[in-house]
Design a protein around this motif. Structure first.
Motif, PDB file in Angstrom:
ATOM      1  N   VAL A   1      40.883  40.577  53.345  1.00  0.00           N
ATOM      2  CA  VAL A   1      39.907  39.538  53.419  1.00  0.00           C
ATOM      3  C   VAL A   1      40.387  38.012  53.874  1.00  0.00           C
ATOM      4  O   VAL A   1      41.368  37.637  53.034  1.00  0.00           O
ATOM      5  CB  VAL A   1      38.686  39.564  52.591  1.00  0.00           C
TER       6      VAL A   1
ATOM      7  N   LEU B   1      40.196  43.330  46.631  1.00  0.00           N
ATOM      8  CA  LEU B   1      40.342  42.340  47.683  1.00  0.00           C
ATOM      9  C   LEU B   1      41.767  41.945  47.557  1.00  0.00           C
ATOM     10  O   LEU B   1      41.919  41.161  46.861  1.00  0.00           O
ATOM     11  CB  LEU B   1      39.279  41.441  47.596  1.00  0.00           C
TER      12      LEU B   1
ATOM     13  N   LEU C   1      32.308  46.666  53.232  1.00  0.00           N
ATOM     14  CA  LEU C   1      33.310  46.662  52.165  1.00  0.00           C
ATOM     15  C   LEU C   1      33.175  47.688  51.168  1.00  0.00           C
ATOM     16  O   LEU C   1      32.314  48.048  50.653  1.00  0.00           O
ATOM     17  CB  LEU C   1      33.010  45.363  51.118  1.00  0.00           C
TER      18      LEU C   1
ATOM     19  N   LEU D   1      38.355  42.072  57.462  1.00  0.00           N
ATOM     20  CA  LEU D   1      36.968  41.255  57.251  1.00  0.00           C
ATOM     21  C   LEU D   1      37.222  39.832  57.280  1.00  0.00           C
ATOM     22  O   LEU D   1      38.271  39.252  56.637  1.00  0.00           O
ATOM     23  CB  LEU D   1      36.279  41.890  55.845  1.00  0.00           C
TER      24      LEU D   1
END
Length: 249
Positions: free
Chosen positions: A84, A105, A76, A154
């Motif tokens: 994410v 994010l 990250l 992610l």
């Protein structure tokens, strides 16, 4: 005379231990989140934990520990937006605490249970969080969605399934080079070894597990890491229920 417990004392201590700064705005958000979690706990089946300090440590603190661990590993970045997905997020862990501390994010919370999704929608609204969406869907269906497949940088997963199953759930959601990160307890290395066939089938490789920095006395956890390096196979994920019933071997 007893001394009143400071608001979020345990969380503040965890953040300090992790080298994180909690702004007053973040403290207010966590206080609201905690109260809503306690209010909705039984009707939405959110958590079996009733002690406030334990919620702060296990749910909030461990989520922030994952944020720090992934930053330290370079998974990250400190700067720049990251897409994410929190798969099987339940009450929003680890994704929402990570998002409270890191506004870069772009977070998608994926949860199949309708009551939990209503809770998540209420929390996101109450905390005034932008770039957070809640999707009520099964992991297998998410992996076949044209708008989600191959989209994320992610995927984080906490306590959803064994790692071989998580590989089939998560890898179709990742862009090439994207990472699955899954905290695991005492069986972490065994689960990683069992995931070899799933990793090969899904075009992924494992990377060295990362130690999750937890408070003294907490049971050790490692973060298992799988990175997508090859093309997505159209066969995966298999239809709902099959990955858990018949893991790839």
């Amino acid at each position: 005379m007893s001394t009143a417990r400071a608001p979020l004392e345990t969380l503040r201590a965890e953040a300090s231990r992790l080298g994180l700064e909690l702004t007053e705005a973040a403290i207010g958000q966590f206080e609201t989140y905690l109260q809503m979690l306690l209010d909705w706990r039984d009707r939405a089946g959110l958590t079996a934990i009733t002690e406030q300090a334990t919620i702060e440590q296990r749910h909030f603190g461990e989520s922030l520990a994952l944020l720090v661990t992934l930053r330290q590993a370079g998974i990250l970045p400190e700067l720049g937006e990251t897409r994410v997905a929190d798969l099987g997020t339940g009450a929003g862990f680890p994704g929402l605490p990570m998002r409270i501390l890191d506004p870069t994010l772009e977070l998608t919370l994926i949860e199949s249970n309708g009551r939990r999704c209503r809770f998540l929608e209420a929390v996101v609204d109450a905390l005034h969080l932008d770039r957070v969406r809640i999707l009520q869907t099964r992991a297998e269906d998410a992996g076949r969605s044209p708008t989600l497949r191959g989209y994320f940088d992610l995927v984080v997963v906490r306590a959803l399934a064994a790692f071989p199953v998580l590989v089939e759930f998560a890898l179709p959601l990742l862009r090439e080079g994207g990472v699955l990160a899954a905290p695991k307890g005492s069986r972490a290395i065994e689960e990683l070894a069992d995931a070899g066939p799933a990793l090969a089938a899904l075009g992924a490789v494992s990377e060295p597990p990362l130690r999750l920095s937890l408070s003294p006395g907490a049971a050790a956890q490692q973060v298992l890491i799988a990175r997508r390096v090859g093309p997505l196979d159209d066969r995966f994920p298999r239809r709902p229920g099959i990955p858990a019933k018949r893991p790839l071997r």
